[in-house]
Scaffold this active site. Structure first.
Site, PDB file in Angstrom:
ATOM      1  N   GLU A 288      -3.591  -0.258   7.877  1.00 20.59           N
ATOM      2  CA  GLU A 288      -2.203   0.135   8.788  1.00 20.59           C
ATOM      3  C   GLU A 288      -2.464  -0.518  10.285  1.00 20.59           C
ATOM      4  OE1 GLU A 288      -1.188   4.143   8.879  1.00 20.59           O
ATOM      5  OE2 GLU A 288      -1.324   5.230   7.052  1.00 20.59           O
TER       6      GLU A 288
ATOM      7  N   TYR B  40      -3.636   1.768  15.961  1.00 22.58           N
ATOM      8  CA  TYR B  40      -3.045   0.613  16.780  1.00 22.58           C
ATOM      9  C   TYR B  40      -3.560   1.548  18.061  1.00 22.58           C
ATOM     10  CZ  TYR B  40       0.028   2.999  12.389  1.00 22.58           C
ATOM     11  OH  TYR B  40      -0.045   2.940  11.216  1.00 22.58           O
TER      12      TYR B  40
ATOM     13  N   ARG C 110       0.426  -1.184  -0.240  1.00 21.60           N
ATOM     14  CA  ARG C 110       0.396  -0.173   0.247  1.00 21.60           C
ATOM     15  C   ARG C 110       1.263   1.391   0.146  1.00 21.60           C
ATOM     16  NH1 ARG C 110      -2.018   3.652   4.983  1.00 21.60           N
ATOM     17  NH2 ARG C 110      -3.791   4.441   3.719  1.00 21.60           N
TER      18      ARG C 110
ATOM     19  N   ASN D 127      -6.573   2.007   9.688  1.00 18.80           N
ATOM     20  CA  ASN D 127      -5.477   1.813  10.336  1.00 18.80           C
ATOM     21  C   ASN D 127      -5.860   1.842  11.952  1.00 18.80           C
ATOM     22  OD1 ASN D 127      -4.884   2.918   7.866  1.00 18.80           O
ATOM     23  ND2 ASN D 127      -4.274   4.874   8.103  1.00 18.80           N
TER      24      ASN D 127
ATOM     25  N   HIS E 250      -2.599  10.805   1.130  1.00 22.15           N
ATOM     26  CA  HIS E 250      -2.773  11.002   1.960  1.00 22.15           C
ATOM     27  C   HIS E 250      -1.597  12.215   2.769  1.00 22.15           C
ATOM     28  CE1 HIS E 250      -0.758   7.621   4.458  1.00 22.15           C
ATOM     29  NE2 HIS E 250      -0.136   8.676   4.892  1.00 22.15           N
TER      30      HIS E 250
ATOM     31  N   GLU F  73      -6.859   8.189   6.539  1.00 21.88           N
ATOM     32  CA  GLU F  73      -7.670   8.495   8.007  1.00 21.88           C
ATOM     33  C   GLU F  73      -7.795  10.114   7.488  1.00 21.88           C
ATOM     34  OE1 GLU F  73      -4.197   8.545  10.741  1.00 21.88           O
ATOM     35  OE2 GLU F  73      -3.738   6.519  10.521  1.00 21.88           O
TER      36      GLU F  73
END
Ligand code: NAG
Ligand code: NAG
Ligand code: NAG
Length: 506
Positions: free
Chosen positions: A397, A331, A104, A329, A148, A194
């Site tokens: 991500e 985390y 990606r 994404n 991005h 995002e």
């Protein structure tokens, strides 16, 4: 996005760090073969973070260049970073040796179309054609993100960039060039990276480009919502373009990407459970609900009042049903506590009103690292499945942050990846339509929040070396072993098929 959590928490009255008993269910022992054959495993980069060559061959500045070159930044820029613009061939070879099935990456709008509008830059076009060809030659599937965080500065200067509806036309024209030039080889297109975080962090808290930090005057604090609205309009415009002009011949897919942390109630009280739903409405529903239901969630509309644009009937129809997949994404997991409305919340920060953010501290991660809390990813995948009728999901991500201090023994990254991939497998076994997973990131690169202080890469890049030599980390070796069909287990022992060695290098 660690600092994002900190900044949000900063606006809360207090921060609680606490331990929870987490009922682990993550698949521990699995192999590549436990995933469907058409599932895709890869890694990720983005143009500004990877390419460097910021002033070469006709590329013009973006809002990200401007932001990192401004006085309030720590001096870390993407002027050179990994120099992927010149080193991509070697990197694709490394990707291939690692066993990546997909990459990606994002296209730099201002490299392809300097100043954002007008003629195509032949050098930019050639770079992306070469890059895509190199990936395909090595059997690596390209997944392309169009935006991005790197809006051409010229469009920011001309009409305020994403704050203006004029962006929709320019974004559509840029996407048209990409579909036309690369769509014979690229099947997976993501409009905006995002989208929710880019709007909140860029236009509410100002800690990513373009760094807007609107005044506390409530009436003028609508930038985040206006940008979110324009993201949706721009996304749906290119989705429509693709469908009408390219889909029949190219047979690809268009999606959008959001930042999604796991949210869990702080306690089992009714208030905290409701507050957690409210947090999901604000951070996921705000931009995903319109794509499935044609409007913003009631909670968001109620709290944002006149600051959030209303969809016209036409816009609502355009936006609804305009995604083939959702990119996620992920985390971190936070826990949510109810809080009474105070004027402080209304005048400062994103009005996710009554939710209080708490960093979810699972165990004691080393400073500068993320807690390993795979149930958070499981929760996000379940939430998307149950709320939106199980759409196709790509985890675009996911990865562990460490300090960028030269160690290749990134055992915490191995632990993190092992746990999160296992948790994704659990979610899939319970029906989640997850179709791909991309580790952030392939190489240590410019990080969005702290430049070169933190690192997420499977490969270390020696910034002191003129050649910017790349070194495989333990995590790169672990992922490679997994991709090539090896067994993985959580606590490697000397009998394990793959085990940690001290003094590991390269
Ligand atoms: C946002 O706020 C500005 C300044 O107060 C105002 O001019 C504009 O109309 C508002 N936009 C929306 C969509 O509410
Ligand atoms: C590098 O950082 C990690 C934490 O991310 C720490 O455990 C390790 O000791 C550090 N190594 C050096 C050489 O500073
Ligand atoms: C599994 O999926 C079902 C159906 O969506 C759901 O009701 C259930 O809560 C899920 N189980 C877990 C453990 O998430």
């Amino acid at each position: 996005m660690y600092k994002w959590v900190i900044s949000l928490a900063f606006y809360s009255i207090f921060i609680l760090v606490f331990q929870v008993v987490y009922l682990a269910s993550a698949a521990d022992h699995y192999t590549r073969a436990d995933f469907p054959a058409d599932f895709i495993f890869g890694s990720a980069t983005s143009a500004y973070q990877y390419e460097g060559a910021a002033f070469e061959d006709g590329r013009t500045p973006t809002i990200w260049d401007t932001y990192v070159h401004s006085a309030n930044n720590n001096g870390a820029t993407g002027d050179v970073t990994c120099d992927g613009y010149h080193k991509y061939k070697g990197d694709v070879k490394l990707m291939s040796e690692t066993g990546l099935e997909a990459l990606r990456f994002s296209i730099s709008w201002s490299r392809l179309i300097p100043n954002g509008r007008g003629p195509v830059n032949p050098k930019g076009l050639q770079y992306y054609n070469n890059f895509i060809d190199e990936l395909i030659k090595h059997g690596i599937q390209p997944h392309v993100t169009l935006y991005h965080v790197d809006l051409p500065q010229a469009l920011e200067d001309e009409y305020g960039g994403w704050l203006s509806r004029k962006i929709v036309k320019d974004f559509r024209a840029y996407a048209d060039v990409c579909f036309r030039e690369f769509g014979d080889r690229v099947l997976y297109w993501t409009s905006i990276n995002e989208a929710n975080a880019a709007a909140i962090a860029g236009y509410e808290y100002g800690f990513i480009a373009p760094g807007h930090f609107p005044s506390s005057k409530v009436s003028s604090r609508n930038q985040t919502y206006v940008v979110g609205h324009n993201f949706l309009l721009a996304h749906s415009a290119i989705a429509k373009l693709y469908k009408n002009k390219y889909k029949a011949t190219q047979k690809g897919y268009v999606g959008i990407n959001i930042y999604a942390w796991g949210s869990v109630p702080h306690t089992n009280t009714r208030e905290d459970i409701i507050a957690t739903q409210r947090a999901n409405d604000f951070f996921i529903g705000w931009l995903i609900d319109p794509l499935f239901f044609g409007d913003y969630p009631e909670t968001v509309k109620m709290n944002a009042q006149t600051r959030i644009p209303a969809f016209t009937e036409y816009e609502s129809k355009q936006v609804k049903g305009s995604v083939d997949f959702i990119g996620v994404n992920h985390y971190l997991t936070v826990s949510i506590m109810d809080r009474p409305i105070t004027s402080d919340i209304i005048t400062r920060g994103f009005d996710a009103d009554k939710a209080l953010w708490i960093i979810f501290d699972q165990g004691q991660p080393a400073p500068g690292e993320y807690p390993v809390m795979p149930s958070g990813l499981y929760g996000v995948l379940e939430y998307l499945k149950q709320t939106y009728g199980n759409p196709p999901i790509y985890i675009h991500e996911n990865g562990q942050m460490t300090r960028r201090n030269g160690t290749l023994m990134d055992t915490s990254r191995v632990k993190y990846m092992h746990a999160y991939i296992g948790s994704m497998l659990d979610a899939m076994r319970n029906g989640s339509n997850t179709k791909g997973y991309f580790v952030w990131t392939f190489l240590d690169c410019l990080e969005i929040l702290d430049g070169y202080e933190s690192a997420f890469g499977l490969y270390y890049v020696d910034l002191d070396d003129k050649e910017l030599k790349r070194y495989q980390k333990l995590s790169g070796k672990w992922y490679s072993n997994f991709l090539k069909g090896g067994n993985v287990i959580s606590e490697p022992s000397k009998n394990a098929p793959f085990h940690l060695r001290s003094g590991f290098s390269q």
